[in-house]
Design a protein around this motif. Structure first.
Motif, PDB file in Angstrom:
ATOM      1  N   GLY A 231     -24.231   3.128 -16.636  1.00 31.56           N
ATOM      2  CA  GLY A 231     -24.086   4.139 -15.602  1.00 31.56           C
ATOM      3  C   GLY A 231     -24.068   3.531 -14.211  1.00 31.56           C
ATOM      4  O   GLY A 231     -23.327   3.986 -13.331  1.00 31.56           O
ATOM      5  N   ALA A 232     -24.876   2.491 -14.005  1.00 28.48           N
ATOM      6  CA  ALA A 232     -24.888   1.814 -12.709  1.00 28.48           C
ATOM      7  C   ALA A 232     -23.544   1.154 -12.430  1.00 28.48           C
ATOM      8  O   ALA A 232     -23.067   1.158 -11.283  1.00 28.48           O
ATOM      9  N   VAL A 233     -22.923   0.574 -13.464  1.00 25.58           N
ATOM     10  CA  VAL A 233     -21.590  -0.013 -13.301  1.00 25.58           C
ATOM     11  C   VAL A 233     -20.591   1.074 -12.914  1.00 25.58           C
ATOM     12  O   VAL A 233     -19.758   0.894 -12.011  1.00 25.58           O
ATOM     13  N   LEU A 234     -20.665   2.219 -13.585  1.00 24.82           N
ATOM     14  CA  LEU A 234     -19.768   3.327 -13.266  1.00 24.82           C
ATOM     15  C   LEU A 234     -19.982   3.816 -11.830  1.00 24.82           C
ATOM     16  O   LEU A 234     -19.016   4.076 -11.101  1.00 24.82           O
ATOM     17  N   LEU A 235     -21.236   3.932 -11.427  1.00 25.80           N
ATOM     18  CA  LEU A 235     -21.524   4.352 -10.056  1.00 25.80           C
ATOM     19  C   LEU A 235     -20.999   3.331  -9.051  1.00 25.80           C
ATOM     20  O   LEU A 235     -20.499   3.703  -7.977  1.00 25.80           O
TER      21      LEU A 235
END
Length: 287
Positions: A231-235
């Motif tokens: 999710g952090a990569v997506l953000l």
């Protein structure tokens, strides 16, 4: 830029891998393969960790393979998503039908994630009812660190919600600020979970091999930590695109889909805290 020859042989396909790495492979993209190798390596790292405890391989082999595989997985995921959604962004129109398909695609993906975590919870409750559950008592889990870390993750959902509202209202500055804060909170949460693992393993001697509770605890929280990292990569990708001016009140479907994913992992974490942390604190290791 794709050549005229490539365009003539694309047979109507519009895959982003035409300009992808490695070049010379037409529409073939290696990023999904890189991501899959990284994902498989995570399981290899877990196996090597157990073999290291048994003295079969060096003890550092498992952690090294695990960390390297997580890095490879995240790099592959970044490359895959970047070439799928960012490279050709300006060539696509604001097609509501396409946006709807992406939203439903995320709903379908979250359906598989619900099944994955449900299987983990079923496994946990199954072993909890077994005879081996009384073999080990967990350390004190419900401390100030987990309370702070949970508050940080829940706060990130609030900031992302208002960031999403801001871009739908055309307030780009507010959107960028809240999105950056959401990403920062997510990274802090990941760091907090890593520190918690350090405390448990080094100071409490509570590891993956500490009975069936240890395997269940690290299996479920580690799986969730991987999802938060994704999710952090997506953000990060959404934030990079936001800095490039790729979102507006009319075009923000990626913000919507990433928000859906982030709220999902936050909800799963609340369940994990109740089941693992509060459950162990209230009932102890004995069912």
């Amino acid at each position: 830029m794709a050549t005229e020859t490539e365009d003539a042989h694309d047979d109507g396909h519009h895959l982003p891998a035409v300009e992808d790495w490695p070049r010379g492979f037409g529409e073939a993209s290696w990023w999904p393969f890189v991501t899959a190798v990284g994902g498989a390596g995570i399981y290899v790292g877990a196996a090597l960790f157990l073999m290291g405890n048994a003295g079969i391989v060096p003890s550092i082999a498992g952690p090294a393979a695990f960390v390297g595989s997580v890095g490879l997985f995240l790099v592959g995921l970044y490359g895959w998503l970047y070439h799928a959604f960012v490279v050709h962004f300006w060539e696509r129109g604001a097609d509501e039908h396409s946006a709807s398909k992406l939203r439903w695609g995320m709903v379908a993906f979250l359906g598989t994630e619900i099944a994955t975590f449900s299987a983990g919870f079923v496994y946990f409750f199954f072993i909890r009812s077994g005879a081996g559950w009384a073999d080990v008592s967990p350390p004190h889990l419900l401390g100030s660190l987990i309370i702070a870390n949970t508050s940080i993750l829940l706060l990130s959902s609030v900031t992302l919600h208002f960031a999403h509202d801001a871009i739908r209202e055309g307030k780009r500055g507010r959107f960028l600020g809240l999105l950056a804060l959401t990403l920062l909170l997510g990274i802090v949460f990941i760091g907090g979970q890593a520190y918690e693992y350090y405390e448990f393993i080094v100071h409490e001697n509570f590891t993956l091999t500490t009975g069936i509770f240890g395997s269940a605890f690290y299996g479920l929280t580690g799986l969730h930590g991987l999802h938060v990292s994704m999710g952090a990569v997506l953000l990060a990708i959404v934030f990079a695109r936001a800095l490039m001016g790729q979102y507006s009140a009319e075009r923000h479907v990626s913000v919507t889909t990433v928000s859906m994913y982030w709220h999902f992992v936050d909800a799963v974490w609340v369940l994990l805290v109740v089941v693992l942390y509060v459950g162990a604190e209230v009932g102890g290791a004995v069912a």
